[in-house]
Design a protein around this motif. Structure first.
Motif, PDB file in Angstrom:
ATOM      1  N   PRO A 334       0.788  -1.539   0.134  1.00  0.00           N
ATOM      2  CA  PRO A 334       0.066   0.119  -0.006  1.00  0.00           C
ATOM      3  C   PRO A 334       0.907   1.097   0.101  1.00  0.00           C
ATOM      4  O   PRO A 334       1.739   1.359   0.695  1.00  0.00           O
ATOM      5  CB  PRO A 334      -0.726  -0.296   1.151  1.00  0.00           C
ATOM      6  CG  PRO A 334      -0.927  -1.689   1.626  1.00  0.00           C
ATOM      7  CD  PRO A 334       0.236  -2.345   0.862  1.00  0.00           C
ATOM      8  N   ALA A 335       0.564   2.168  -1.052  1.00  0.00           N
ATOM      9  CA  ALA A 335       1.105   3.337  -0.875  1.00  0.00           C
ATOM     10  C   ALA A 335       0.122   4.596  -1.043  1.00  0.00           C
ATOM     11  O   ALA A 335      -0.947   4.287  -1.687  1.00  0.00           O
ATOM     12  CB  ALA A 335       2.223   3.466  -2.165  1.00  0.00           C
ATOM     13  N   GLU A 336       0.378   5.962  -0.849  1.00  0.00           N
ATOM     14  CA  GLU A 336      -0.417   6.942  -1.295  1.00  0.00           C
ATOM     15  C   GLU A 336       0.196   8.072  -1.960  1.00  0.00           C
ATOM     16  O   GLU A 336       1.366   8.318  -1.812  1.00  0.00           O
ATOM     17  CB  GLU A 336      -0.724   7.496   0.270  1.00  0.00           C
ATOM     18  CG  GLU A 336      -1.813   8.123   0.227  1.00  0.00           C
ATOM     19  CD  GLU A 336      -2.711   8.187   1.587  1.00  0.00           C
ATOM     20  OE1 GLU A 336      -3.937   8.635   1.618  1.00  0.00           O
ATOM     21  OE2 GLU A 336      -2.032   7.961   2.603  1.00  0.00           O
ATOM     22  N   ALA A 337      -0.890   8.626  -2.996  1.00  0.00           N
ATOM     23  CA  ALA A 337      -0.678   9.555  -3.542  1.00  0.00           C
ATOM     24  C   ALA A 337      -1.471  10.719  -3.352  1.00  0.00           C
ATOM     25  O   ALA A 337      -2.579  10.666  -3.091  1.00  0.00           O
ATOM     26  CB  ALA A 337      -0.544   9.231  -5.100  1.00  0.00           C
ATOM     27  N   TRP A 338      -0.772  11.770  -2.658  1.00  0.00           N
ATOM     28  CA  TRP A 338      -1.360  12.840  -2.181  1.00  0.00           C
ATOM     29  C   TRP A 338      -1.240  13.977  -2.979  1.00  0.00           C
ATOM     30  O   TRP A 338      -0.171  14.545  -3.051  1.00  0.00           O
ATOM     31  CB  TRP A 338      -1.129  12.936  -0.495  1.00  0.00           C
ATOM     32  CG  TRP A 338      -1.911  14.219   0.253  1.00  0.00           C
ATOM     33  CD1 TRP A 338      -3.056  13.621   1.139  1.00  0.00           C
ATOM     34  CD2 TRP A 338      -1.376  15.139   0.781  1.00  0.00           C
ATOM     35  NE1 TRP A 338      -3.251  14.788   1.700  1.00  0.00           N
ATOM     36  CE2 TRP A 338      -2.135  15.753   1.397  1.00  0.00           C
ATOM     37  CE3 TRP A 338      -0.298  16.021   0.110  1.00  0.00           C
ATOM     38  CZ2 TRP A 338      -2.161  17.210   1.972  1.00  0.00           C
ATOM     39  CZ3 TRP A 338       0.067  17.229   0.589  1.00  0.00           C
ATOM     40  CH2 TRP A 338      -0.916  17.657   1.764  1.00  0.00           C
ATOM     41  N   MET A 339      -2.179  15.169  -2.991  1.00  0.00           N
ATOM     42  CA  MET A 339      -1.924  16.395  -3.594  1.00  0.00           C
ATOM     43  C   MET A 339      -2.680  17.522  -2.864  1.00  0.00           C
ATOM     44  O   MET A 339      -4.088  17.322  -2.804  1.00  0.00           O
ATOM     45  CB  MET A 339      -2.337  16.343  -4.976  1.00  0.00           C
ATOM     46  CG  MET A 339      -2.179  17.715  -5.576  1.00  0.00           C
ATOM     47  SD  MET A 339      -1.913  17.586  -7.304  1.00  0.00           S
ATOM     48  CE  MET A 339      -3.736  17.888  -7.724  1.00  0.00           C
ATOM     49  N   ALA A 340      -2.130  18.298  -2.624  1.00  0.00           N
ATOM     50  CA  ALA A 340      -3.093  19.705  -2.189  1.00  0.00           C
ATOM     51  C   ALA A 340      -3.131  20.712  -3.249  1.00  0.00           C
ATOM     52  O   ALA A 340      -2.013  20.984  -3.809  1.00  0.00           O
ATOM     53  CB  ALA A 340      -2.310  20.409  -0.849  1.00  0.00           C
ATOM     54  N   TYR A 341      -4.179  21.073  -3.503  1.00  0.00           N
ATOM     55  CA  TYR A 341      -4.157  22.144  -4.754  1.00  0.00           C
ATOM     56  C   TYR A 341      -5.098  23.225  -4.462  1.00  0.00           C
ATOM     57  O   TYR A 341      -6.305  22.996  -3.550  1.00  0.00           O
ATOM     58  CB  TYR A 341      -4.280  21.705  -5.913  1.00  0.00           C
ATOM     59  CG  TYR A 341      -5.844  21.537  -6.676  1.00  0.00           C
ATOM     60  CD1 TYR A 341      -5.994  22.404  -7.683  1.00  0.00           C
ATOM     61  CD2 TYR A 341      -6.864  20.781  -6.075  1.00  0.00           C
ATOM     62  CE1 TYR A 341      -7.434  22.171  -8.169  1.00  0.00           C
ATOM     63  CE2 TYR A 341      -8.059  21.024  -6.289  1.00  0.00           C
ATOM     64  CZ  TYR A 341      -8.336  21.749  -7.575  1.00  0.00           C
ATOM     65  OH  TYR A 341      -9.683  21.848  -8.260  1.00  0.00           O
TER      66      TYR A 341
END
Ligand code: ADP
Ligand code: ZN
Length: 633
Positions: A334-341
């Protein structure tokens, strides 16, 4: 080694997979590819990062007589790749400019004697007449051309030497060639076939889905603290990459994270090369380093246990976003791709395009790419479906993205959007010039600041018609309007808001605006922490693990697995250090986790764990069994 009969090839391939690599079965199209190449066929393999491309040439190289020659542009990684193979008991070597004359001569002698099963070579090295002659005197099992998209003159990884690799086909017409890449688009694929003379190669195209990566895109309101919550919460102690748009921002964020006690390092083209490679080496070799980087940090980072990729600034295209987020979770864990925009990202990206010196055609293409990226960021549907649709794949909602796990509320924002547009219109009409977002929202919300009074905007009919929404909500509406081209920003004049042709349709009631209901205020830190602790990558399973009852399920059994996993990791750290290799060369996280979960008490049980092959069982088996206490943590 094999008799060449298809059934025999399959049997032998599986035996090598089990014995050497310690894996129980092939993944996806691996078996077909291995069989095809081992049988002497050419292949073009398109597989996402982490899909398991390496085995597709490593196993045929072991099955066929002679040396498997692997062409790779990633000099910095060859040594690690070769070490990883040696750890598995495979005879591997590399030739590139990082070797001294003496070491290179030794490798050449070994090649002349036909010793290695696999030889990694940099393309410029391979193309020297010295090297071509050396190989001409050897028996070659196959040529693997890794990162084959480097032949593409349109791509950003273009390597001119790759164009000359067609020579391999001319010199060794009988030797099978396998070209591999994770770049999916049709144009690149055509270029590879053409430039490498792979017209008769069989194409193997995998799904580009990365089911173990959880996608999450949040509204940016307090980026540093949002990042800290993300990195320091569920991902504490894990390796990850934080992408920022500029060097200055990279430096700032790396400093800030370090000050918060996180092992963060900066990486960008403005740092001298010694610093860059030192930081890269620490990222690869130490556990839990966070690399804060511009996109200069990228290709060839095949560290398998990158647990997260965070974007503090929005990438310009979905291709870029997918490539960058794809660096997470290559090991399948499991891994996570996170973005704040947020609003500023939208404005900034539009500005870059408007103000660029490029021709209209280029601006149009860039605009379309940006629109696709914005649509991904704003969608209330499954992120993964959107992503895959962009690459021409269809599928069902994934259950492992923010929108699937916590469906956003759709919201008909037509009325607020009209109010906003009218307000922009009235202000300009009254003053003869436009104003920026802050001012327009102040007027809408009926706040009488000095500037509002000074311009007489408190007398406008639109003054105070928007008290029902908070400032954050108004910004979200505005962001949506800008994203959809319903408002534009005049960059030449103080970021003033301007109506567009498309605005009219909305004002006239000919179209509507629907969007996700904005969050009124940032989620509370404590709430998020508690949830993050469960749904981060520490959860043992990939895919759509439930999110609600995890905390209860976090029983003592899980705690014991976790504790053993941590002990195995420190054992691995020490072992890797002693051997001078990166930890993942000793064992991947997935293997350590398998051991922690199964708690093997015998060598036979240990051998059954995925990733424990013959050689590693020999080298580490006894040590590991001794380390595992059958009952205690
Ligand atoms: P790629 O080069 O396509 O990015 P790799 O070849 O590095 O991917 O493989 C990604 C990860 O998957 C590695 O950790 C590798 O050991 C693992 N892997 C590949 N094939 C298998 C398999 N058949 N079973 C289990 N793990 C595999
Ligand atoms: Zn989804």
């Amino acid at each position: 080694m094999t008799s060449g009969h298809p059934a025999a090839i399959d049997r032998d391939a599986l035996a090598v997979l089990n014995r050497v690599f310690g894996f129980a079965s092939f993944r996806g199209p691996q078996q077909q590819i291995v069989a095809h190449v081992a049988g002497g066929g050419d292949a073009l393999v398109l597989m996402p990062t982490g899909g398991g491309k390496s085995l597709c040439y490593q196993i045929p190289a072991l099955l066929r007589d002679g040396i498997g020659v692997v062409v790779s542009p990633l000099i910095a990684l060859m040594q690690d790749q070769v070490e990883a193979l040696r750890e598995l008991g495979v005879r591997a070597a590399f030739l590139n400019s990082s070797l001294g004359t003496r070491a290179a001569a030794a490798v050449e002698r070994a090649v002349a004697a036909g010793e290695p099963d696999l030889l990694y070579v940099a393309p410029e090295r391979l193309l020297t007449s010295r090297c071509l002659e050396l190989l001409g005197r050897s028996r070659i099992a196959l040529f693997a051309i890794d990162e084959a998209h480097c032949v593409s003159q349109w791509g950003h990884d273009f390597r001119p030497e790759y164009l000359q690799l067609a020579v391999l086909h001319e010199r060794w017409p009988q030797v099978p060639r396998i070209a591999l890449t994770a770049t999916a688009d049709a144009l690149t694929r055509r270029e590879i076939v053409e430039k490498l003379a792979l017209g008769s190669a069989r194409e193997f195209v995998s799904s580009f889905d990365r089911p173990n990566i959880r996608y999450r895109i949040v509204e940016k309101n307090d980026p540093k603290h949002q990042l800290l919550d993300f990195v320091g919460g569920a991902h504490a102690g894990q390796a990850g990459i934080v992408y920022c748009a500029t060097r200055a921002r990279v430096d700032e964020i790396a400093r800030w994270l370090s000050a918060q006690g996180i092992a963060a390092l900066p990486y960008h083209a403005g740092l001298d090369s010694a610093t860059r490679s030192a930081h890269q080496a620490r990222f690869l070799r130490e556990d839990g380093v966070v690399m804060v980087a511009t996109i200069a940090f990228g290709m060839g980072i095949d560290k398998p246990d990158v647990r997260f990729v965070a974007h503090l600034d929005m990438p310009r295209s979905v291709e870029g976003y997918y490539q960058e987020t794809g660096r997470a979770g290559r090991d399948g864990e499991p891994a996570e791709a996170w973005m704040a925009y947020g609003l500023a990202d939208v404005v900034q990206q539009r500005r870059l395009i408007d103000q660029s010196q490029a021709d209209e055609a280029f601006k149009r293409v860039s605009g379309a790419k940006l629109d696709a990226m914005l649509a991904l960021a704003e969608t209330i549907a499954c992120r993964r479906m959107r992503l895959l649709a962009y690459f021409g794949e269809t599928g069902a909602p994934c259950g492992n993205c923010d929108n699937c796990l916590d469906p956003p509320e759709p919201w008909d924002a037509t009325e607020p959007a009209r109010k906003l547009l009218s307000c922009i219109y009235r202000i300009r009409q009254a003053s003869g010039f436009g104003f920026g977002a802050q001012h327009v929202i102040t007027v809408l919300r009926g706040h009488t600041g000095e500037r509002v009074r000074q311009h007489g905007h408190d007398a406008l009919s639109t003054f105070g018609i928007g008290t029902e929404l908070s400032e954050t909500e108004w910004r979200a509406v505005l962001r949506q309007l800008i994203a959809q081209g319903l408002v534009s920003v005049d960059h030449a004049h103080h970021q003033v808001l301007v109506l567009t042709e498309a605005s009219r349709a909305l004002l006239r009631g000919e179209r509507t605006l629907s969007m996700r209901r904005p969050k009124t205020r940032p989620a509370r830190r404590t709430g998020r922490g508690a949830r993050g602790a469960h749904d981060g990558a520490t959860a043992g399973t990939a895919g759509g693990a439930g999110t609600t009852d995890g905390i209860v399920a976090g029983s003592t059994a899980d705690a014991a697995v976790e504790a053993l996993f941590e002990r195995l990791k420190s054992w691995r750290r020490a072992t890797a250090m002693a051997r001078g290799v990166p930890p993942y060369v000793v064992f991947h996280d997935a293997t350590l986790r398998g051991i922690a979960e199964r708690r093997p008490v015998s060598l036979a049980e240990l051998a059954a764990v995925s990733g424990v092959g013959e050689k590693k069982l020999d080298a580490y088996g006894a040590e590991l069994i001794a380390l595992i206490d059958p009952v205690g943590p």
